[in-house]
Design an enzyme around this catalytic site. Structure first.
Site, PDB file in Angstrom:
ATOM      1  N   CYS A   2       0.861  -1.185   0.000  1.00  0.00           N
ATOM      2  CA  CYS A   2       0.000   0.000   0.000  1.00  0.00           C
ATOM      3  C   CYS A   2       0.895   1.231   0.000  1.00  0.00           C
ATOM      4  O   CYS A   2       2.074   1.153   0.322  1.00  0.00           O
ATOM      5  CB  CYS A   2      -0.867   0.019   1.246  1.00  0.00           C
ATOM      6  SG  CYS A   2      -1.812  -1.495   1.451  1.00  0.00           S
ATOM      7  N   ARG A  30       1.669   1.682  -5.895  1.00  0.00           N
ATOM      8  CA  ARG A  30       1.890   0.661  -4.866  1.00  0.00           C
ATOM      9  C   ARG A  30       0.625  -0.154  -4.587  1.00  0.00           C
ATOM     10  O   ARG A  30       0.690  -1.200  -3.933  1.00  0.00           O
ATOM     11  CB  ARG A  30       2.355   1.318  -3.573  1.00  0.00           C
ATOM     12  CG  ARG A  30       3.629   2.102  -3.711  1.00  0.00           C
ATOM     13  CD  ARG A  30       3.967   2.737  -2.401  1.00  0.00           C
ATOM     14  NE  ARG A  30       4.278   1.731  -1.417  1.00  0.00           N
ATOM     15  CZ  ARG A  30       5.482   1.236  -1.208  1.00  0.00           C
ATOM     16  NH1 ARG A  30       6.502   1.662  -1.917  1.00  0.00           N
ATOM     17  NH2 ARG A  30       5.677   0.317  -0.295  1.00  0.00           N
ATOM     18  N   TRP A  78      -3.700  -1.966  -1.508  1.00  0.00           N
ATOM     19  CA  TRP A  78      -3.732  -3.248  -2.216  1.00  0.00           C
ATOM     20  C   TRP A  78      -4.297  -4.236  -1.210  1.00  0.00           C
ATOM     21  O   TRP A  78      -3.663  -4.517  -0.188  1.00  0.00           O
ATOM     22  CB  TRP A  78      -2.329  -3.659  -2.653  1.00  0.00           C
ATOM     23  CG  TRP A  78      -2.310  -4.873  -3.532  1.00  0.00           C
ATOM     24  CD1 TRP A  78      -2.503  -4.923  -4.882  1.00  0.00           C
ATOM     25  CD2 TRP A  78      -2.072  -6.228  -3.118  1.00  0.00           C
ATOM     26  NE1 TRP A  78      -2.398  -6.216  -5.328  1.00  0.00           N
ATOM     27  CE2 TRP A  78      -2.140  -7.039  -4.264  1.00  0.00           C
ATOM     28  CE3 TRP A  78      -1.824  -6.835  -1.888  1.00  0.00           C
ATOM     29  CZ2 TRP A  78      -1.960  -8.409  -4.220  1.00  0.00           C
ATOM     30  CZ3 TRP A  78      -1.642  -8.206  -1.836  1.00  0.00           C
ATOM     31  CH2 TRP A  78      -1.704  -8.979  -3.009  1.00  0.00           C
ATOM     32  N   ASN A 105       0.084  -0.341   6.143  1.00  0.00           N
ATOM     33  CA  ASN A 105       0.617  -1.166   5.064  1.00  0.00           C
ATOM     34  C   ASN A 105       1.112  -2.450   5.693  1.00  0.00           C
ATOM     35  O   ASN A 105       1.761  -2.404   6.738  1.00  0.00           O
ATOM     36  CB  ASN A 105       1.778  -0.435   4.373  1.00  0.00           C
ATOM     37  CG  ASN A 105       2.439  -1.289   3.310  1.00  0.00           C
ATOM     38  OD1 ASN A 105       1.803  -2.143   2.717  1.00  0.00           O
ATOM     39  ND2 ASN A 105       3.714  -1.056   3.071  1.00  0.00           N
ATOM     40  N   GLY A 106       0.805  -3.595   5.089  1.00  0.00           N
ATOM     41  CA  GLY A 106       1.310  -4.856   5.632  1.00  0.00           C
ATOM     42  C   GLY A 106       0.186  -5.709   6.187  1.00  0.00           C
ATOM     43  O   GLY A 106      -0.993  -5.501   5.881  1.00  0.00           O
ATOM     44  N   GLU A 488      10.814 -13.324 -19.766  1.00  0.00           N
ATOM     45  CA  GLU A 488      10.487 -11.931 -19.414  1.00  0.00           C
ATOM     46  C   GLU A 488       9.464 -11.360 -20.413  1.00  0.00           C
ATOM     47  O   GLU A 488       8.525 -10.658 -20.028  1.00  0.00           O
ATOM     48  CB  GLU A 488      11.774 -11.097 -19.382  1.00  0.00           C
ATOM     49  CG  GLU A 488      11.592  -9.591 -19.248  1.00  0.00           C
ATOM     50  CD  GLU A 488      10.901  -9.126 -17.974  1.00  0.00           C
ATOM     51  OE1 GLU A 488      10.602  -9.951 -17.092  1.00  0.00           O
ATOM     52  OE2 GLU A 488      10.625  -7.913 -17.890  1.00  0.00           O
ATOM     53  N   LYS A 492       5.783  -9.966 -19.290  1.00  0.00           N
ATOM     54  CA  LYS A 492       5.291  -8.623 -19.614  1.00  0.00           C
ATOM     55  C   LYS A 492       3.904  -8.713 -20.255  1.00  0.00           C
ATOM     56  O   LYS A 492       3.028  -7.931 -19.951  1.00  0.00           O
ATOM     57  CB  LYS A 492       6.257  -7.904 -20.585  1.00  0.00           C
ATOM     58  CG  LYS A 492       7.526  -7.378 -19.931  1.00  0.00           C
ATOM     59  CD  LYS A 492       7.275  -6.151 -19.105  1.00  0.00           C
ATOM     60  CE  LYS A 492       8.010  -6.043 -17.815  1.00  0.00           C
ATOM     61  NZ  LYS A 492       8.197  -7.024 -16.863  1.00  0.00           N
ATOM     62  N   GLU A 495       1.180  -9.787 -17.623  1.00  0.00           N
ATOM     63  CA  GLU A 495       0.778  -8.797 -16.617  1.00  0.00           C
ATOM     64  C   GLU A 495       0.137  -7.562 -17.238  1.00  0.00           C
ATOM     65  O   GLU A 495      -0.698  -6.924 -16.604  1.00  0.00           O
ATOM     66  CB  GLU A 495       1.921  -8.442 -15.660  1.00  0.00           C
ATOM     67  CG  GLU A 495       3.012  -7.578 -16.205  1.00  0.00           C
ATOM     68  CD  GLU A 495       4.076  -7.238 -15.150  1.00  0.00           C
ATOM     69  OE1 GLU A 495       3.745  -7.046 -13.973  1.00  0.00           O
ATOM     70  OE2 GLU A 495       5.262  -7.158 -15.536  1.00  0.00           O
ATOM     71  N   HIS A 511      10.464 -31.451 -26.593  1.00  0.00           N
ATOM     72  CA  HIS A 511      10.155 -32.297 -25.439  1.00  0.00           C
ATOM     73  C   HIS A 511       8.736 -32.047 -24.934  1.00  0.00           C
ATOM     74  O   HIS A 511       8.417 -32.403 -23.803  1.00  0.00           O
ATOM     75  CB  HIS A 511      11.186 -32.068 -24.333  1.00  0.00           C
ATOM     76  CG  HIS A 511      12.586 -32.335 -24.807  1.00  0.00           C
ATOM     77  ND1 HIS A 511      13.076 -33.613 -24.954  1.00  0.00           N
ATOM     78  CD2 HIS A 511      13.568 -31.501 -25.231  1.00  0.00           C
ATOM     79  CE1 HIS A 511      14.310 -33.547 -25.436  1.00  0.00           C
ATOM     80  NE2 HIS A 511      14.630 -32.274 -25.610  1.00  0.00           N
ATOM     81  N   LYS A 614       3.003  -2.535  -7.255  1.00  0.00           N
ATOM     82  CA  LYS A 614       4.411  -2.419  -7.614  1.00  0.00           C
ATOM     83  C   LYS A 614       5.317  -3.160  -6.629  1.00  0.00           C
ATOM     84  O   LYS A 614       6.243  -3.847  -7.032  1.00  0.00           O
ATOM     85  CB  LYS A 614       4.787  -0.931  -7.662  1.00  0.00           C
ATOM     86  CG  LYS A 614       6.219  -0.660  -8.048  1.00  0.00           C
ATOM     87  CD  LYS A 614       6.481  -1.022  -9.482  1.00  0.00           C
ATOM     88  CE  LYS A 614       7.880  -0.694  -9.942  1.00  0.00           C
ATOM     89  NZ  LYS A 614       8.212  -1.426 -11.177  1.00  0.00           N
TER      90      LYS A 614
HETATM   91  O1  M6R Z   1      10.846  -4.791  -6.421  1.00  0.00           O
HETATM   92  P1  M6R Z   1      11.319  -6.134  -6.933  1.00  0.00           P
HETATM   93  O2  M6R Z   1      12.316  -6.020  -8.013  1.00  0.00           O
HETATM   94  O3  M6R Z   1      11.775  -7.027  -5.803  1.00  0.00           O
HETATM   95  O4  M6R Z   1      10.006  -6.818  -7.535  1.00  0.00           O
HETATM   96  C1  M6R Z   1      10.069  -8.133  -7.985  1.00  0.00           C
HETATM   97  C2  M6R Z   1       8.841  -8.488  -8.798  1.00  0.00           C
HETATM   98  O5  M6R Z   1       7.684  -8.361  -8.009  1.00  0.00           O
HETATM   99  C3  M6R Z   1       8.689  -7.597 -10.040  1.00  0.00           C
HETATM  100  O6  M6R Z   1       9.817  -7.662 -10.856  1.00  0.00           O
HETATM  101  C4  M6R Z   1       7.454  -8.013 -10.856  1.00  0.00           C
HETATM  102  O7  M6R Z   1       7.638  -9.290 -11.390  1.00  0.00           O
HETATM  103  C5  M6R Z   1       7.169  -6.988 -11.950  1.00  0.00           C
HETATM  104  N1  M6R Z   1       5.800  -6.546 -11.874  1.00  0.00           N
HETATM  105  C6  M6R Z   1       7.368  -7.505 -13.323  1.00  0.00           C
HETATM  106  O8  M6R Z   1       7.156  -6.534 -14.296  1.00  0.00           O
END
Ligand code: M6R
Length: 619
Positions: A2, A30, A78, A105-106, A488, A492, A495, A511, A614
């Site tokens: 959050c 966040r 969140w 937060n948490g 990766e 992308k 998400e 395989h 985030k």
């Molecule tokens: O802040 P961090 O680099 O530790 O975050 C790790 C992942 O949560 C972050 O890279 C996530 O996979 C991204 N949303 C990908 O785009």
């Protein structure tokens, strides 16, 4: 997970609400399930909160008579305990008179037990959240002591879990009290006004003077002071520092989305991460590392812990670090690491990679590694965050603030920093690749210009993305350092565009996954440069032929001048030439652009994709 903002100033007026709303806008990345504010107004606390994005809260505030105040707190959520509803949105009030308000937060892990206790005392609750339990406990503690800091101290010692709490009380009108345990919180120092935030973006428009806090600390801010104490009541001091970027860095600067801006920031992210890493003789010097050279020379194993995109950066780095140092490197998803009985000794270097430096899974993995005696290095983009603070050493990436939920520039900066670390270890240990370090660094310095030129050649990728707005599934293939890039690219797309996407090692196709290929199935192939050792280029070209023969639509990412891919490619996306290990810094760029534009074509929110936040500060 959050975003939290706090403000206290000298004058009663509109400024506290403006500051908090601006901070929430900067922290919305966040979490964006709901948002709310509390203002201390006269002998009352005014609150307003709404499910959904910040715009809903803004609308509610505009339609209301908002009182003047000198003190305010705010929250963007969140959801963890309780769905994203108006009732569950923060702030939560405490006490029968509702004079106390809390944002959080948490997760309070023992909230159920505490709630039963409060229910037995006749306390009533209006939400399903763990936060309201903390608010009610704080109100009761304040009723006893009349001191908000003391109330916070007594309550946090009863809470289990990870949390940042901010509290205001109508009877302590010029004060915000905050506490942190394994959850982020920074103080901003203004002139006659002070700020709190989950990160410095919350107040960067007002001050660059920040104060880092340690775990298990409480801070009380008034317009003219900030006082820190430990949870056990002993006095403490925060660590002051100056933020090195300004508000413009956390703004879109004319781009439609933060993601687009951050993709375009990538030449700087790589260039800045390379700055100052060599002395006048071209020798690598990592001043930040602070680990005895003898200990580093002695390591016999490296484990990289990270999540999501950061873990893919770790997978790329594994190929390079093993090649240059001949030290075995394992990449462990941070959330798996603690539970797999990891083999760690005092000769193991555990490298955590995290943009935010707050990811709970990664932080827990680092703690576990330290408890097992490992040396720990954090590769991190956020100054003073939890993970670098708790590591033996830190290698900061200098990507600047990354606001879009999808990580882009941080990814390139993470690979760059890991490469610098690998070359440094190679130099330290001597041997064949120690001499190559200088040449690789020189080539790395050419990468920012190559990314910049690649970014000007992306029109066709954008067009392809727009044509593919209705696509239901996309596959990605890569080999060697191209394999994590394939994953990766798939991440992308998942998400951002909510499309089924998978990345495979090209050699794995036969395989099993090749059964997925049917006429028209789009497949991106990250092709290694023709000069990649072990004839990998030829092997991947054969893979392209195999899937094309089965009807796949092949979208080929290949180096300039690579003619061998042409007969089998439906589309060729060119990237500039680099040596094989540096290719990921370029090949990922078209995949980022593709996901961005496909998401945009579908009308989705690129910066704030559904269900995500985030920073993942809960396990
Ligand atoms: O802040 P961090 O680099 O530790 O975050 C790790 C992942 O949560 C972050 O890279 C996530 O996979 C991204 N949303 C990908 O785009």
């Amino acid at each position: 997970m959050c975003g939290i903002v706090g403000y206290v100033g000298p004058d009663t007026g509109a400024r506290p609400l403006d500051v908090v709303m601006e901070g929430l806008a900067r922290l919305e990345y966040r979490g964006y399930d709901s948002a709310g504010v509390a203002l201390v107004a006269g002998d009352e606390v005014y609150t307003q909160k709404r499910a959904g994005k910040l715009a809903n809260l803004r609308e509610a505030l505009e339609g209301d008579t908002v009182p003047s105040a000198a003190t305010a707190i705010g929250h963007t959520r969140w959801a963890t305990h309780g769905g994203p509803t108006d009732e569950n949105a923060h702030p939560h009030r405490g006490g029968a008179d509702g004079k106390l308000a809390v944002v959080h937060n948490g997760i309070v892990e023992n909230f159920h037990q505490l709630k039963q206790e409060l229910l037995a005392q006749g306390v009533t609750f209006t939400s399903e959240t763990d936060t309201e339990v903390a608010a009610q406990l704080l109100a009761a503690a304040f009723a006893e002591s009349g001191d908000l800091t003391e109330a916070m101290r007594s309550v946090v010692n009863r809470l289990e879990g990870a949390f940042t709490l901010l509290a205001v009380h109508a009877d302590a009108p010029d004060t915000v009290v905050a506490a942190r345990r394994n959850s982020p919180l920074v103080v901003g120092l203004g002139e006659g006004e002070n700020f709190l935030g989950s990160d410095v973006a919350a107040f960067i428009g007002y001050t660059k003077q920040a104060v880092e806090l340690d775990q298990d600390q409480i801070v009380t801010i008034t317009p003219t002071s900030h006082t820190v104490m430990n949870f056990d009541g002993t006095p403490a001091e925060g660590k002051p520092y100056e933020v090195t970027w300004d508000a413009a860095a956390a703004e879109k600067s004319g781009y439609d989305t933060f993601m687009e801006k951050e993709i375009n920031d990538q030449p700087h992210a790589v260039g800045d991460t390379l700055l100052g890493r060599t002395d006048a003789d071209g020798k690598l010097v990592l001043d930040e590392l602070r680990i005895d050279e003898a200990n580093l020379k002695d390591i016999d194993r490296i484990t990289i812990v990270a999540c999501g995109t950061a873990a893919y950066a770790g997978m790329v780095a594994k190929y390079a670090i093993e090649h240059w140092t001949r030290i075995p490197v394992e990449v462990s998803l941070a959330h798996e690491f603690r539970y797999c009985d990891p083999i760690v000794s005092d000769r193991t270097l555990v490298v955590s990679i995290s943009q935010s430096g707050e990811t709970a899974d990664t932080a827990m993995a680092v703690r576990h590694a330290r408890s097992l005696g490992a040396l720990t290095v954090s590769v991190c983009n956020t100054h003073g965050a939890t993970i670098p603070r708790e590591s033996d050493a830190v290698l900061y990436t200098h990507a600047g603030p990354e606001i879009a939920v999808a990580s882009t520039k941080a990814f390139l900066a993470q690979i760059t920093a890991c490469y610098v670390l690998g070359l440094y270890l190679a130099q330290l240990r001597g041997g064949t690749f120690a001499d190559d370090a200088r040449a690789v660094m020189a080539e790395l310095h050419e990468v920012p210009d190559k990314i910049a030129s690649l970014l000007t050649e992306m029109d066709r990728v954008k067009e392809i993305a727009r044509f593919m707005a209705d696509t239901r599934s996309v596959l990605f293939l890569g080999r060697n350092v191209g394999y994590p890039i394939a994953m990766e690219g798939a991440l992308k797309l998942k998400e951002l565009a909510y499309i089924h996407a998978e990345g495979f090692a090209a050699g794995e196709l036969k395989h099993g996954p090749i059964a997925l290929i049917e006429p028209g199935q789009p497949v991106f192939i990250v092709v290694p440069g023709p000069d990649t050792p072990n004839e990998l280029h030829k092997k991947v070209v054969s893979n392209i032929q195999e899937i094309r023969a089965r009807g796949a639509r092949t979208l080929v990412i290949a180096q300039e001048g690579d003619e061998e891919v042409l007969p089998f490619a439906d589309e060729v996306i060119r990237v500039p030439h680099t040596s094989p290990l540096l290719q990921p810094l370029l090949t990922v760029v078209p995949l980022q652009i593709f996901a961005l534009h496909l998401s945009t074509a579908k009308g989705l929110d690129v910066d704030q994709p559904r269900n995500l936040a985030k920073s993942v500060t809960v396990e």
